[in-house]
Design an enzyme around this catalytic site. Sequence first.
Site, mmCIF file in Angstrom:
data_model
loop_
_atom_site.group_PDB
_atom_site.id
_atom_site.type_symbol
_atom_site.label_atom_id
_atom_site.label_comp_id
_atom_site.label_asym_id
_atom_site.label_seq_id
_atom_site.Cartn_x
_atom_site.Cartn_y
_atom_site.Cartn_z
ATOM 1 N N SER A 1 -24.094 -21.629 -24.755
ATOM 2 C CA SER A 1 -24.197 -20.072 -25.171
ATOM 3 C C SER A 1 -23.399 -19.251 -25.828
ATOM 4 O O SER A 1 -22.627 -19.360 -25.110
ATOM 5 C CB SER A 1 -25.608 -19.628 -24.733
ATOM 6 O OG SER A 1 -26.326 -18.527 -24.083
ATOM 7 N N TYR B 1 -26.524 -16.844 -14.775
ATOM 8 C CA TYR B 1 -26.705 -18.691 -16.443
ATOM 9 C C TYR B 1 -25.574 -18.675 -16.391
ATOM 10 O O TYR B 1 -24.867 -20.040 -16.911
ATOM 11 C CB TYR B 1 -28.119 -18.086 -16.857
ATOM 12 C CG TYR B 1 -27.921 -18.498 -17.948
ATOM 13 C CD1 TYR B 1 -28.699 -19.484 -18.494
ATOM 14 C CD2 TYR B 1 -27.589 -17.257 -19.405
ATOM 15 C CE1 TYR B 1 -29.028 -20.239 -19.200
ATOM 16 C CE2 TYR B 1 -28.133 -18.868 -21.004
ATOM 17 C CZ TYR B 1 -28.302 -19.536 -20.485
ATOM 18 O OH TYR B 1 -28.448 -20.594 -21.749
ATOM 19 N N LYS C 1 -23.364 -22.133 -17.552
ATOM 20 C CA LYS C 1 -23.030 -22.737 -19.293
ATOM 21 C C LYS C 1 -21.168 -23.235 -19.056
ATOM 22 O O LYS C 1 -20.841 -24.212 -19.569
ATOM 23 C CB LYS C 1 -23.909 -21.606 -19.778
ATOM 24 C CG LYS C 1 -24.609 -21.550 -20.534
ATOM 25 C CD LYS C 1 -25.755 -22.824 -20.335
ATOM 26 C CE LYS C 1 -26.815 -23.210 -20.803
ATOM 27 N NZ LYS C 1 -27.492 -24.239 -20.878
#
Length: 344
Positions: free
Chosen positions: A124, A148, A152
Amino acid sequence: MQILVTGGAGYIGSHTLISLHEAGYDFVVYDNLCNSSKESLKRVEKIINKSISFEQGDIRDKKSLQNLFKKYKIDSVIHFAGLKAVGESVEKPIEYYDNNINGTLTLLEVMKEYKCKKIVFSSSATVYGDPHTTPIKEDFPTFATNPYGRTKLFIEEILKDLYISDNEYKITILRYFNPVGAHESGTIGEDPNGIPNNLMPFISQTAVGKREYLNIFGGDYETADGTGVRDYIHVVDLAFGHVKALDYLNIQIKNKKPLIVNLGTGKGNSVLDVVKAFENASNKKVPYRIVERRAGDIAKCYADPSYAKEILNWEAKKTIKEMCEDSWNWQNNNPNGYIQGEKK
Ligand code: NAD
Ligand code: UDP
């Protein structure tokens, strides 16, 4: 030979299945349905006019993954499965690290056991943190501001280490910008649980009358109209990016370090630009009020997509108008998402 699509029942996964089918790839979907339903797969089956191989299971379940690799001849993996809500990740870091990182490690262990060495991973633009300048290039420094984002970043590092340990691995890390829109049929799309966190589903639920008004988080950013600027990309364009990434892995010679590519349009749109485009596309009013900035948000984030064009021969084609039209078409046809007739 089949491609394993983890998280294939989800928003981006379901659209990618159509692109894979159109490109002649055969696939099997593996998903625990924690944030999706079989209905999305049923609808994809209708669109592609073919039944889909689906196994319900968790990427943290080694036995179940081993059975999957025993049953199918899996040559490569597109790895979408993961939890993705930034706010929730702050409240439930252990769940996020467990699901996303342990899940990926278990998947990689089983891939290794079955000598499957090709993987496309969903990363992302959040890994760029708050970039100093825009547009954002792949070699910009990375930084995460929440659990989050850290999952990643960690998974990107794990994949790089995996390549260092064995350079037969062929790895592509795709850094998505802001996926929006839906398939042109209006039968599959984004179906968030509860109150949407993301802008486009919030706007479309406001337009359809499920929400009273949109809260615009901040009107005093250093942008042309004071609202936040993002690189919205049509999910169908994004889906096709996965086909191009897979094509690339299939022709790529060995001994190439993991490829990291931005998937964005290169165009920044403000929140007010999106509201306007949505009103035009839907012929509905989107009432809004400007409120405080949302914690953790940045002013501007948009891609330099030139590397994707150069290396994958991929570029986003669809306009913000098409993104809004297709989001509206999906929302209007499915006011309650995949659960018809029930209030969510
Ligand atoms: P989604 O929630 O719609 O899809 C993810 C799918 O993974 C769901 O179907 C869910 O049931 C499944 N899943 C989650 N944990 C699992 C587990 N442990 N085992 C098996 N299945 C599991 O999300 P999406 O928007 O389609 O995102 C797909 C990927 O792209 C995610 O990894 C996400 O982090 C990443 N991504 C999404 C965005 C975005 O804005 N949508 C942006 C950047 C990156
Ligand atoms: N946004 C907003 N109201 C909302 C949701 C989002 O004003 O209800 C803004 C947000 O501040 C950001 C942009 O819309 O400027 C995109 O937010 P989203 O959560 O969709 O994506 P991300 O923050 O991950 O880029």
